[in-house]
Enzyme design. Structure first.
Site, short mmCIF file in Angstrom:
data_model
loop_
_atom_site.label_atom_id
_atom_site.label_comp_id
_atom_site.label_asym_id
_atom_site.label_seq_id
_atom_site.Cartn_x
_atom_site.Cartn_y
_atom_site.Cartn_z
N LEU B 14 36.81 2.96 -0.23
CA LEU B 14 36.56 1.60 -0.74
C LEU B 14 37.86 1.03 -1.30
O LEU B 14 38.04 0.89 -2.49
CB LEU B 14 35.47 1.63 -1.81
CG LEU B 14 34.04 1.81 -1.29
CD1 LEU B 14 33.06 1.84 -2.46
CD2 LEU B 14 33.67 0.68 -0.34
N HIS B 15 38.75 0.70 -0.39
CA HIS B 15 40.03 0.11 -0.78
C HIS B 15 39.85 -1.41 -0.88
O HIS B 15 38.73 -1.92 -0.78
CB HIS B 15 41.12 0.49 0.23
CG HIS B 15 40.86 -0.03 1.61
ND1 HIS B 15 41.75 -0.83 2.28
CD2 HIS B 15 39.78 0.08 2.42
CE1 HIS B 15 41.24 -1.15 3.46
NE2 HIS B 15 40.05 -0.60 3.56
N ALA B 16 40.94 -2.11 -1.09
CA ALA B 16 40.83 -3.53 -1.43
C ALA B 16 40.14 -4.36 -0.34
O ALA B 16 39.24 -5.16 -0.63
CB ALA B 16 42.20 -4.11 -1.74
N THR B 19 36.45 -3.45 -0.03
CA THR B 19 35.74 -3.93 -1.21
C THR B 19 35.53 -5.44 -1.13
O THR B 19 34.45 -5.95 -1.45
CB THR B 19 36.55 -3.57 -2.47
OG1 THR B 19 36.69 -2.15 -2.53
CG2 THR B 19 35.86 -4.06 -3.72
N GLU B 87 36.41 -1.30 10.32
CA GLU B 87 37.74 -0.71 10.47
C GLU B 87 37.72 0.27 11.64
O GLU B 87 36.67 0.64 12.13
CB GLU B 87 38.16 -0.02 9.18
CG GLU B 87 38.37 -1.04 8.06
CD GLU B 87 38.57 -0.40 6.69
OE1 GLU B 87 38.71 0.84 6.62
OE2 GLU B 87 38.59 -1.16 5.71
#
Lengths: 131, 89
Positions: B14-16, B19, B87
């Site tokens: 849960l990176h930027a 998120t 992704e």
């Protein structure tokens, strides 16, 4: 009802923050402008350019002006923008969490945004040596 | 209230960007939403809140949504996790 956002910062800061916010959120929900104040600039001469940036950011409901360092030239210039007729609220210590949080509360009116911005900046500070 | 057990299935966790996508999906819904990981519960509509979880690849997280459109919100979030946040991996 949508405030605009104007970042008034030292060189290299405002446009970089806008670029990162755009990469993360893709479509920014508010109009965001960056105005960077050169180190050797005469604040007097910059006022017309800064007020043009303010007008670009304004869609009629006022502008939240975010500055990077309270008391420095960019924030002093921002203070003068508050006297040009456009409704302006100012918050200093701009950082990425602040900008992202403001954009996450895009539906709020200008007068509600300074508290949103301040909480974003504050909550973004984490003493990160747990674990 | 609807609760869903999820696993962070994209490599970057849960990176930027992930998120931001989660928060944008949820902000289109009126219900309250929280995410819990490692015993910490945060507002799932807050980018910094979700990033504070520091939930990496493989982390189990619990989604709770509560409100009139909770079913649609839960479905949208589950779909986003299943798509690995759009992704590569």
């Amino acid at each position: 009802m949508a405030a605009g956002i104007l970042l008034v910062t030292h060189p290299g800061i405002g446009t970089a923050l806008v670029a990162v916010a755009t990469a993360l959120l893709r479509n920014l929900p508010l109009r965001v402008e960056a105005f960077e104040v050169p180190f050797d600039a005469d604040p007097e001469q910059l006022l017309p350019q800064a007020s043009a940036a303010l007008r670009r950011a304004d869609s009629g409901d006022g502008v939240l002006v975010l500055t990077d360092l309270y008391g420095a030239s960019p924030s002093n210039l921002a203070a003068r923008l508050a006297h040009l007729g456009t409704p302006v609220r100012r918050v200093s210590s701009l950082n990425l969490p602040m900008l992202l949080r403001v954009l996450n509360y895009a539906e709020l009116a200008l007068d509600a945004l300074p508290a949103v911005a301040a909480a974003g900046a504050r909550n973004g500070v984490v003493l990160d040596d747990a674990f | 209230m609807i609760q869903r057990d999820l696993v962070v299935s994209n490599k970057l966790g849960l990176h930027a960007r992930a998120t931001a996508k989660l928060v944008q999906v949820l902000s289109g819904h009126r219900c309250n939403a929280t995410l819990t990981a490692k015993g910490r519960e945060v507002n799932a509509k807050s980018i910094m809140g979700v990033m504070l979880l520091a939930a990496g690849y493989g982390s189990p997280v619990v989604l709770r949504v509560d409100g009139e459109d909770e079913a649609a919100a839960a479905d949208a979030v589950v779909a986003l996790f299943e798509r690995r946040f759009d992704e590569e991996s």
